[in-house]
Enzyme design. Structure first.
Site, PDB file in Angstrom:
ATOM      1  CD  GLU A  60     112.083 116.510   5.497  1.00 10.56           C
ATOM      2  OE1 GLU A  60     112.268 117.501   5.102  1.00 10.56           O
ATOM      3  OE2 GLU A  60     110.650 115.557   4.784  1.00 10.56           O
ATOM      4  CE  LYS A  75     112.998 124.554   5.524  1.00 10.59           C
ATOM      5  NZ  LYS A  75     111.256 124.939   5.864  1.00 10.59           N
TER       6      LYS A  75
END
Length: 428
Positions: free
Chosen positions: A281, A416
């Site tokens: 990440e 998302k």
């Protein structure tokens, strides 16, 4: 090099290019004159106040004395650091918990079967909840909390449930902060300048580790040691974490786009998962970054070994070796020797495991697979603290060498938003 953790390389092909750049990056970090400087608060987590640590310990003691089970609700960095530490310190994978509550996890997936069985396990139990979220609106943890909150209140009543529900969240804003205030939950705070994947040494990781019965003082002491050895004040030429970052960058420049982190004990399985999130990440942006992958030896030599040795030469290995084993087992003599193992009688299993790894390294070096070695003295709270801080420094330098911000995650936000649209969330 440190006596607790050390670095070596075999056939890694290091170039000299990065040390000067890394030194400049260290200076920019110290001056907070760099992209992402508003999320550098993790650098000082080893030095956080006695007041914070005492509050964590008191909260942990309350849960240990009150609950048969404690469920940690969180996803990504909000849970994997604590799980990595707890599972690494849990020597016996078959033990039934006799002292203190069993630590369980929720909110890290959308697996209906997993949550169904967790709720069944906790039916009628006096369990506790540690809900970790800066916002309180992250989908997976928020769903889990709805179910677990209702079950806990049914089991022991709303008033008692509030006393064993702990919110670890933003100090000033967010849905969870508001819920905690309205419901009367004990609250611990995630520093605003600490991102999730860098939060293992904050209350996010410390509280679950303390509830599990482990020594958070030793964990922070180890991190303080590594801060002195490889922190941002340490010159790049003497900085072990910087050297690791520069080795990785040099290999990346040569086309090695995958790093295989290898451990020799299943106790480090979740630690490898923590490492994968930290590096994946932090680095994977702007079409750049080394893909973090992991393996357990010798288990995965029987599945990945052939590919590593003779597959597409796009990877390098980093082997995380633990030097000391606490429970030696020696191979017994067998009179018949049908399995032809008597030549190993009297040898310890850890010694055999080490030789298997050394033989693998020799084979991979022969095939020109670059190998970095990270040697850990043993596994305990202190050494895990050193290792966590080491990797956090290294990934920060590594990200900046790649010219990406190691502290954001714009790609995650895209998935998302797509999910919310498909779910029909209002306003999407």
């Amino acid at each position: 090099m440190s006596e607790v953790i050390s670095l070596d390389l075999r056939n890694a092909g290091v170039s000299k290019l990065s040390i000067e750049r890394a030194q400049k990056i260290l200076t920019q970090i110290r001056d907070k004159d760099i992209e992402g400087a508003d999320l550098l608060g993790w650098l000082d987590l080893p030095l956080q106040s006695k007041e914070v640590i005492d509050r964590v310990k008191a909260t942990a003691l309350h849960l240990r004395n009150s609950c048969s089970h404690v469920v940690c609700i969180g996803i990504g960095g909000s849970y994997i650091g604590a799980r990595a530490i707890i599972e690494a310190l849990s020597e016996n994978p078959f033990a039934t918990k006799e002292k203190g509550p069993s630590i369980l996890y929720a909110g890290h997936n959308l697996d209906q079967t997993y949550l169904y069985h967790l709720l069944n396990l906790l039916e009628g139990k006096n369990f506790g909840i540690i809900y970790i979220s800066k916002s309180g609106t992250t989908t997976e943890p928020a769903i889990a909390f709805r179910f677990l909150k209702q079950l806990l209140e049914k089991n022991i009543g709303k008033e008692r449930a509030a006393k064993v529900t702990i919110a670890i969240t933003d100090a000033q804003k967010g849905a969870l902060s508001q819920i905690a205030q309205e419901e009367g939950y004990t609250t611990l705070h995630i520093p605003q300048d600490v991102g999730g994947r860098f939060s293992a040494l904050s209350p996010v990781g410390l509280l679950p580790v303390a509830v599990a019965g482990y020594d958070i003082d030793a964990l922070l002491q180890g991190a303080r040691y590594m801060k002195k050895q490889s922190g941002i004040e340490v010159d790049a030429s003497d900085n072990m974490a910087v050297h690791y970052a520069c080795l990785r960058y040099a290999l990346y420049e040569k086309g090695k786009k995958v790093e295989l982190m290898v451990a020799q004990t299943s106790r480090l399985h979740s630690f490898l998962e923590w490492w994968k999130q930290l590096f994946g990440e932090s680095e994977g942006k702007k079409n750049k970054g080394i893909l973090p992958h992991s393996a357990l030896f010798t288990t995965d030599l029987h599945s990945l070994g052939q590919w590593i040795q003779e597959g597409d030469p796009i990877l390098f290995e980093t082997i995380l070796s633990v030097q000391k084993s606490l429970h030696p087992l020696s191979i017994p003599m067998d009179r018949e020797d049908r399995d032809q193992l008597n030549y190993l009688s009297g040898k310890s299993l850890s010694w055999i495991n080490q030789k298997a790894t050394e033989g693998t390294v020799m084979a991979h070096v022969h095939r020109e697979v670059p190998i970095i070695g990270i040697n850990l003295e043993t596994i305990n709270e202190y050494t895990l603290g050193t290792l966590i801080y080491f990797f956090q420094i290294a990934v920060t330098i590594s990200g900046y060498l790649l010219e990406v911000n190691p502290f954001d995650q714009p790609g995650v936000e895209e998935y998302k938003n797509n999910m919310f649209t498909l779910l029909g969330k209002p306003g999407c």
